[in-house]
Design a protein around this motif. Sequence first.
Motif, short mmCIF file in Angstrom:
data_model
loop_
_atom_site.label_atom_id
_atom_site.label_comp_id
_atom_site.label_asym_id
_atom_site.label_seq_id
_atom_site.Cartn_x
_atom_site.Cartn_y
_atom_site.Cartn_z
N UNK A 47 0.83 -1.20 0.00
CA UNK A 47 0.00 0.00 0.00
C UNK A 47 0.86 1.25 0.00
N UNK A 73 -0.47 4.35 0.32
CA UNK A 73 -1.10 5.42 1.08
C UNK A 73 -1.87 4.81 2.24
N UNK A 74 -1.53 5.23 3.43
CA UNK A 74 -2.12 4.55 4.59
C UNK A 74 -3.61 4.83 4.72
N UNK A 120 -5.75 1.80 4.33
CA UNK A 120 -5.88 0.86 5.44
C UNK A 120 -6.75 1.44 6.54
N UNK A 127 -10.46 0.10 7.92
CA UNK A 127 -10.77 -0.26 9.31
C UNK A 127 -11.99 0.51 9.79
N UNK A 139 -15.67 -1.02 10.97
CA UNK A 139 -16.30 -0.67 12.24
C UNK A 139 -17.77 -0.32 12.03
N UNK A 186 -10.03 -5.68 3.76
CA UNK A 186 -10.36 -5.63 5.18
C UNK A 186 -11.84 -5.43 5.44
N UNK A 224 -6.70 -16.07 7.65
CA UNK A 224 -6.36 -15.49 6.35
C UNK A 224 -7.61 -15.34 5.51
N UNK A 230 -11.67 -8.36 8.65
CA UNK A 230 -10.89 -7.65 9.65
C UNK A 230 -10.98 -8.43 10.96
N UNK A 231 -9.83 -8.67 11.58
CA UNK A 231 -9.81 -9.38 12.85
C UNK A 231 -10.21 -8.43 13.96
N UNK A 232 -11.43 -8.56 14.42
CA UNK A 232 -11.85 -7.60 15.43
C UNK A 232 -11.31 -7.97 16.80
N UNK A 233 -11.14 -9.24 17.03
CA UNK A 233 -10.38 -9.62 18.21
C UNK A 233 -9.58 -10.85 17.83
N UNK A 234 -8.87 -11.42 18.80
CA UNK A 234 -7.89 -12.42 18.42
C UNK A 234 -8.52 -13.65 17.76
N UNK A 268 -8.63 -10.24 24.47
CA UNK A 268 -9.85 -9.63 23.95
C UNK A 268 -10.50 -8.65 24.89
N UNK A 297 -8.67 -4.10 18.49
CA UNK A 297 -7.41 -3.65 17.89
C UNK A 297 -7.45 -2.19 17.46
N UNK A 305 6.88 2.43 1.57
CA UNK A 305 5.71 1.56 1.65
C UNK A 305 4.53 2.28 2.28
N UNK A 306 4.66 2.55 3.54
CA UNK A 306 3.61 3.29 4.22
C UNK A 306 4.33 4.46 4.83
N UNK A 307 3.67 5.59 4.83
CA UNK A 307 4.43 6.75 5.29
C UNK A 307 4.67 6.74 6.79
N UNK A 357 -2.58 -8.41 14.75
CA UNK A 357 -2.59 -9.78 15.28
C UNK A 357 -1.45 -10.62 14.70
N UNK A 358 -1.09 -10.33 13.47
CA UNK A 358 0.02 -11.08 12.88
C UNK A 358 1.33 -10.71 13.54
#
Lengths: 952, 172
Positions: free
Chosen positions: A518, A520-521, A524, A528, A532, A558, A612, A616-620, B35, B39, B121-123, B134-135
């Motif tokens: 990516x 440009x952040x 991401x 997210x 939400x 995501x 995988x 989006x992994x909202x919790x573990x 939990x 995140x 990559x990412x700023x 998590x990874x």
Amino acid sequence: MSAPYDGYGQQSPADVAYAGQPQEGFEQAPAPTAPASAADHGKKKKRGYAAQAYDFGAGANSAANPQPAAGAQPYGAYPQPQTPTYPAGYPGQEPQPVAPTYGAAPADVAPQYGAPQPQGQGYGGYPAPDAAYPAPVAGGVSGPGVPGAAGLSQQMAGMNLGPGSQPQAQPGQAARPVALNQLYPTDLLNQPFNVSELDLPPPPIVLPPNSSVTPSPDANCSHRYVRSTLNAVPTTHSLLKKSRLPFSLVIQPYGALHDNDDPVPIIQDQIIARCRRCRTYINPFVTFLDHGHRWRCNMCQLTNDVPQAFDWDAAMQKATDRWARHELNHAVVEFVAPQEYMVRPPQPLVYLFLFDVSYAAVSSGLLATSARTILDSLNRIPNADRRTRLGFIAVDSSLHYFSIPKDDDENGDTNMLVVSDLDEPFLPVPQDLLVSLSESRQSIENFLTKLPAMFQNNQSNGFALGPALRAGHKLISSLGGKMVVLGASLPNLGIGKLDMREDKKLLGTSKESSLLQTSNSFYKSFAVECSKNQVSIDMFLFSSQYQDVASLSNLPRYTGGQTWFYPGWNAGRPEDAIKFASELSDHLSSEIGLEAVLRVRATTGLRMNAFYGNFFNRSSDLCAFPAFPRDQCYVVEVAIDESLTKTVVCLQTAVLHTTCNGERRIRVMTLALPTTTNLADVYASADQQAIATYFSHKAVERALSGGLDAARDSLQNKLIELLQTFRKELAGGSMGGGLQFPSNLRGLPMLFLGLMKNVGLRKSAQIPSDLRSAALCLLSTLPVPLLMQYIYPRLYSLHDMPDNAGTPDPETSQIVLPPPVNLSSERLVSYGLYLIDDGQTQFLWVGRDAVPQLLMDVFGVEDRTQIRVGKGSLPELDNDFNERLRAVIYKSRDHMSKGVGSITLPHLYVVREDGEPSLKLWAQTLLVEDRADQGMSAAQWLGILREKVSQR
Amino acid sequence: MSGEAWLYLFAVLINAVNLFLQVFFTIMYSDLECDYINPIDLCNRLNTYIIPEAAVHAFLTFMFLINGYWVPLILNLPLLAYNAKKYAPPLYIFFLFPPTDSAGAASQLRGQVKADRNLRIIDNTHLLDATEIFRKLNVHKKESFVKLGLHLLFFFFYLYSMIVALIRDDTK
């Protein structure tokens, strides 16, 4: 089990017949004779070529053959594919010498196996051996050839499947848990891989009898929905580590885009029995205690009360038969969830379309085509509850909102409201931007009809995607829903602005991987934010220039969406327009879930370690999907934390979602797997397709973080590791020069080779980074059958297809496909006609010396030079061969029969062997077993593996 | 009280802040594992402290430099280098190869770095990313633990140095 090899030496009668054929086919076939035989081309198809059409397609019979002593045949010397070598060693069809051991098992011999059942419950009650046997010859595709007496363990695996399975335990009889799949080492060098091995189902899950409370055939989860890489789970972490195999689940909760095509039992009465402690849903593998008043959770062993209404039918006001309840009979069920499962009332289905109306989009015809497609698909958008809402935003250098009135609003008019403030996008009017499909149907139709004309002469080159996304998010975030982006240019304005960063010089170097990340952040953080607020984003990308798919694909990644990339798309080409229109229309019609979460629970001792897929992994351990697509699969890695003491472990996947009809539902899939302490069992029950899928996801992750080289190297190292482990631990150290691997994993080296040569990972300086990124998206989302085809494409030989290919099967009325051929140019003859199909693109390969009659039949032209090469379709001619050919192509695009939902309509390219070189090269890159550019051939690959394996 | 004692007192205080931050980080990471926190919140919360933490540490190191306290400076350099590398990957090359006029390996390398930066990559690689957390949780946790240990060591070292300085003041 003394003689794993015995099966291979054996020749069945069918083989003997077969052995004579290759020469026959070979002699008849060669090209020089072609003109002569061309005269009766029609006949030739039937006879000459049909001779080659080997008994393979002729019925289940041949598929069932034990090994045709393939070792004797030099690789590639065959003019045609060999009968699969795999079935012989495949646990489903044990060679006869072994069978008697099992055969004896049923009643009387069992006790001597000793090992009392840990749960103290009487086992036994084997069905009569014959009961579950398919008729020897009628094996068919699903139970690929169970020859004669050989299929006993298959039948055991099918314990629950068999009609003879008996619910009552026979008291006093202690049997050891059923022996697991038998390990059959084979030699990869002597017995070359055959593509048809990929069609075989995974090694059966061999559960002890009566592990489920009902004898239902569906008590265990079908591999269509959940596949485990290991169908026998090692009891300890150290054994798993020793095996070097991954333990993970490949989960594909839906088998089709629409419920009608893939119905699962639905439990309507809202009585959901769950374990108090671990929250597991009641399933066929629980045990009932206290005369059925309590049940013991099969995950954590806690004893729970059975709900009062469990045996009561509230609608009929009478008691019902507990054993008929769906959740005790089926591993895949859907519960209708009561109020407690909702954080808010079920949301309506919302589609917000973001049209790119910049010059590039208008001139390529994207705007017109998409408006037209949406207009035509309005009826297909799920709207059973009449709450579905649509919204439209057009984007160039400013944002265009459309306020669409209700149909019954007399003086209502569709207004376009232009906002050019990109920094703080605001909604110009509070209502009418998101309108109900039912109430404003007429106005929406009018609007869509007029939309292309509104921007006909737009010269703007801006594409303010970021601001548009934020505006769209603002518009629908209170409801949640789906944003569909139809973009034809690089976002170059406002927040989320992207640069043209591709540099041809970087391709093929180690720097290339940065182009896949990516830039440009925003993409991401915004994803997210969307997740939400239950907003999902789909990307349809069409640019003919660099569009930074790598960055844009983060939004779908995501938020549970998908990226669809149409390089060089132009509505002027009918094929392009049809492909996109059909895919978008299917996409809109698909019955997606909303506001979904996925969680996997498992027997104590197992822990979900990594996830995988596009979410989006909202919790573990919780995966959140603003919208749950029906055409993707997910991989969950399982870790073994504590030693497993039970003989069966369960893994339960639950998807809580809102259907597009506004009903809250939970889809529960329970998979039970036997455990083992024996490394050989682990290897014998490993599922190569699931393993390949797992490593495909892993490789994509690796490619994005560490680069393509690292991803390819890790694949190669992993395979070497597996081969070494197998050789050291199970094949008794060095065994001559061969390369030993179990028969059920024989395809793995080729699948890995295919993966390393896939567009997404291949070493090459020619692949634009957009194409790579799009391929990586596919590699990490495609459901297993499509993924297998994507990394190891299908090659069908058409000029000599068997008589029944292309015609409906009399029993199933499905079109019969010709047998697939290994992907090697050695299999292509110069006078042949082939279909190469990776599920995303199809190539119709016309050989250099194709006879005029063939061309006449297929294309309706006399001469090869008159064939229109490139993107196209097959002309509809009125002859038998053409019809069958079209049927084959049609069938090859049928996702339903593969048990998956997908919207993809592959392009068909006609390729002439002596035609345009670039097209030909492209088609040849799909021939995975060939040596290409910077990739090795299958023989070289095996050679390298062997060298590396014997080195250490 | 001498300047040395003041400096070490300052160091102790700064270090205490960093120590607390690391404890906070560690607790938050384990909360995430259990939990107790989602995140997104975690990243938002921690990201506000990541730069201050590094800045404060860099400032302290700088103080040691200008005051000429070489031992604590050397002790702090590895951590400083690690932070610098994380926050601005290509920056450290400029320290290794100061700009010279001669065209050579260094300037070539700098050209490379420049190209790198265009491809960055990412700023903000140093910040936590909710999609990846998590990874990378294990990596973050390990980093946090190591930093915690280092700061703890430094804390006692500064405390000791401060007391030594104070005693020396008294004996004078």
